[in-house]
Scaffold this motif. Sequence first.
Motif, short mmCIF file in Angstrom:
data_model
loop_
_atom_site.label_atom_id
_atom_site.label_comp_id
_atom_site.label_asym_id
_atom_site.label_seq_id
_atom_site.Cartn_x
_atom_site.Cartn_y
_atom_site.Cartn_z
N THR A 1 0.82 -1.19 0.00
CA THR A 1 0.00 0.00 0.00
C THR A 1 0.86 1.25 0.00
N SER A 2 2.14 1.04 0.03
CA SER A 2 2.95 2.23 0.17
C SER A 2 2.72 3.14 -1.02
N GLY A 3 2.56 4.35 -0.71
CA GLY A 3 2.35 5.30 -1.78
C GLY A 3 0.90 5.50 -2.13
N PHE A 4 0.06 4.65 -1.63
CA PHE A 4 -1.34 4.81 -1.95
C PHE A 4 -1.92 5.92 -1.11
N THR A 5 -2.49 6.88 -1.79
CA THR A 5 -2.98 8.02 -1.03
C THR A 5 -4.48 8.21 -1.16
N GLY A 6 -5.07 7.46 -2.05
CA GLY A 6 -6.50 7.65 -2.26
C GLY A 6 -7.31 7.17 -1.09
N LYS A 7 -8.58 7.20 -1.25
CA LYS A 7 -9.44 6.77 -0.17
C LYS A 7 -9.45 5.24 -0.13
N LYS A 8 -9.42 4.77 1.08
CA LYS A 8 -9.45 3.32 1.25
C LYS A 8 -10.83 2.89 1.68
N TYR A 9 -11.22 1.76 1.18
CA TYR A 9 -12.48 1.18 1.64
C TYR A 9 -12.13 -0.09 2.37
N MET A 10 -12.60 -0.15 3.60
CA MET A 10 -12.16 -1.29 4.41
C MET A 10 -13.34 -2.12 4.88
N LEU A 11 -13.09 -3.37 5.03
CA LEU A 11 -14.12 -4.26 5.58
C LEU A 11 -13.42 -5.44 6.24
N TYR A 12 -14.19 -6.12 7.04
CA TYR A 12 -13.63 -7.28 7.71
C TYR A 12 -14.09 -8.56 7.03
N VAL A 13 -13.19 -9.49 6.96
CA VAL A 13 -13.55 -10.82 6.51
C VAL A 13 -13.20 -11.77 7.66
N GLY A 14 -14.21 -12.44 8.14
CA GLY A 14 -13.98 -13.31 9.30
C GLY A 14 -14.45 -14.73 9.05
N ASN A 15 -14.57 -15.46 10.13
CA ASN A 15 -14.92 -16.87 10.08
C ASN A 15 -13.94 -17.67 9.22
N LEU A 16 -12.71 -17.34 9.36
CA LEU A 16 -11.67 -18.07 8.62
C LEU A 16 -10.95 -19.00 9.58
N THR A 17 -10.47 -20.09 9.06
CA THR A 17 -9.65 -20.95 9.91
C THR A 17 -8.30 -20.28 10.13
N TRP A 18 -7.59 -20.76 11.13
CA TRP A 18 -6.30 -20.09 11.40
C TRP A 18 -5.27 -20.40 10.33
N TRP A 19 -5.58 -21.36 9.48
CA TRP A 19 -4.60 -21.66 8.44
C TRP A 19 -5.00 -21.07 7.09
N THR A 20 -6.05 -20.30 7.08
CA THR A 20 -6.36 -19.57 5.86
C THR A 20 -5.30 -18.50 5.68
N THR A 21 -4.63 -18.50 4.56
CA THR A 21 -3.49 -17.60 4.43
C THR A 21 -3.89 -16.28 3.82
N VAL B 1 -9.59 -6.02 5.29
CA VAL B 1 -9.27 -5.94 3.87
C VAL B 1 -9.48 -4.51 3.41
N SER B 2 -8.51 -3.97 2.73
CA SER B 2 -8.64 -2.62 2.20
C SER B 2 -8.63 -2.67 0.68
N VAL B 3 -9.57 -2.00 0.10
CA VAL B 3 -9.61 -1.89 -1.35
C VAL B 3 -9.70 -0.42 -1.73
N GLY B 4 -9.49 -0.14 -2.99
CA GLY B 4 -9.40 1.25 -3.41
C GLY B 4 -10.69 1.85 -3.94
N SER B 5 -11.77 1.11 -3.97
CA SER B 5 -13.00 1.70 -4.49
C SER B 5 -14.21 1.09 -3.79
N GLU B 6 -15.25 1.84 -3.80
CA GLU B 6 -16.46 1.36 -3.17
C GLU B 6 -17.02 0.18 -3.95
N ALA B 7 -16.83 0.24 -5.24
CA ALA B 7 -17.33 -0.84 -6.09
C ALA B 7 -16.70 -2.17 -5.67
#
Lengths: 485, 224
Positions: free
Chosen positions: A63-83, A119-125
């Motif tokens: 993400t270095s250098g990324f200055t735009g707006k970030k859209y963040m959300l959580y992804v859960g219910n993963l096993t501890w070995w989900t990479t 999880v961070s993504v760069g657009s609302e879409a």
Amino acid sequence: MGDGVDIDLYANLDEEFTQPEAEFTSHGDDLYDDVITAPSSSDPAEIHNKGDSSTSSTTLPTTSGFTGKKYMLYVGNLTWWTTDEDLSDAIVSIGVSDLLEVKFYENRANGQSKGFALVSVGSEASSRLIFEKLARKEFYGQAPQITPYSKQALSNFEAQARKGARPPFTPTGPPPGLPPHHVPPPRAGPPPRMPPNMMGMPPNRGPPQGPPRGPPPFGQRGPPPRPEWERPPGVGAVPGMPPGLPPPVSAAPHMGVPPPAPHVNPAFFPPPHSSAPPPGAIPPPIPNAADPYGRPPPTVYPDPYGRPPPSDRDRERDRERSREREREREPPAPALTEQEFEEIFQRNKTVSSSAINRAVSDASAGEFASAIETLVTAISLIKQSKIASDDRCKILISSLQDTLHGIEEKSYGSKSQPRRSRSRDRDRDRDRKERGRSHRSRSREREYRERSRDRERDRYHEDRHRERDRERDRERDREREYRRH
Amino acid sequence: MDRNPRANAGWPKGKQVFTSKMSSGVPLTIERTINLYPLTNYTFGTKEPLYEKDSSVPARFQRMRDDFEKIGMRRSVEGVLIVHEHSLPHVLLLQLGTTFFKLPGGELNPGEDEVEGLKRLLTETLGRQDGGPMEWVVEDTIGNWWRPNFEPPQYPYTPAHITKPKEHKRLFLVQLPEKALFAVPRNYKLVAAPLFELYDNSAGYGPIISSLPQTLSRFNFLYN
């Protein structure tokens, strides 16, 4: 806000072996700065996240250098070995092209994934796309749970991670109720790579071992029997004791005999009618004992320069503090009398007001880290007291938290200040450490932990993680006891 | 079969056996003998200060990030140099300030051989000032640690959800010659920490150094 913060603060049951190699934490505040200056501190939502030292970022696409707006959300219910890669691959596969970051939450103590990620993504879409499509993906037999980026969601995930009590190790045998040496048939996903009888950890990517993990949202984490080191939320119960009891010290003596810790040979356990606490129990307070933990006196060892090992001095101090703690520890009391209650409350009040005073003055001197530490320490002291659930204490806590938030906000603004040199940082750390120590003298934490310089410096995090810490420390104390016997 | 090879291998303090390799044909991974010499055999001088590359921890992690993008995972090596006092192994640690200790070592250059790199770093850190040759004998790995994120925690494994650890650190046992001269950068002190000091003391020395007593216990030390 009080309750939300409450969960947030104590959601992370971890941190024991956290001390990072010394050189990286030789400046406690720096570590904490790291967290505070986490990316996108301009985003107000980031506040929820900043203090969570157990959050570990696994930055895939950088993400270095990324200055735009970030859209963040959580992804859960993963096993501890989900990479991190599993997750980012899946996100890319549903058509997201602007994935910025996948940041797993981890148990600081051992690095294990808590089963959810930011999880961070760069657009609302893209964010919408993930909500729509990622939930239909499966990771090792489990459907991810996707939630908006909110404090509430974080709290929930943290609570799940905590409650779900993933066992620290997967039983090599079957889960309770299944015939021995029989791995339950995989519900979904690839077949196990491990021969059924093989001892050890489950295969990295095998299906969940243990009981078939059902679709219930929180189901992925381990079998129901709660390992003794898992603590019910909000209760500092002695490991192995039923939840909801008073705190360890007061509880132990009249609690009957808690079951042995797994590593203690049960043969060494006295019969249950014994009045003495079993080896596995927390030792009762020994006021003024030379060393409550039976450690040998500090050994002065010759170093090439004839200086005493520096840690001795620290340790001596720690010992003193721990004695102090022992003295100050409330005697076991089955029920609080009015008077005791009042006493404790007054003490909490004093803690609260002196912490606020000190924090405010530290903050006005620019010592934000120290101010925050003070407040966090005070909060946890009060929360650890027996009357923490009393409304008046809650008020104390919430005013501490308000002050804390104010100072945290303020500290953002000050981040531009130039970094000090290593040595000066260190000096300042020491200084702060001293102050912190005196303030913490009532803490019930163990010497083991207390003497930690990393921890001392890392206190800001540590307080958030102290619950787990204490659990582990207790285990250690038990071990020590055991060794002594 | 000799059930206790140590009985005649100098285990009871006092006996001296100078062979560094077991001649009996026992694999070195089963019985690994290491000669230790008293601390007093070594001379410690000083030399110009040796500063860290990074001025602060955040700077350190920033450089780690930058390097990660350019050259990938950082590879670090550290040397465990052991002497004895009263027939108890002591690990040589560099002390910075009053409470911070580290093992000598550092980052490898891209493509650099681990052992050669360690020798280079040891010479940079502790090599004598006159440039005389240093005899570093590096034959044993003691442990491996990984840093999953650009953050302080390191573990002796890579957590399962991590595909790209940010640093791999390997620790080596460095066998010292019977006598040697070291030059210690002035901003450090060199201390010999007894194993009992390190044992169960991750609070004081961090997880890596405090686990050395366990990892070193596989060696059969001879206290010369």
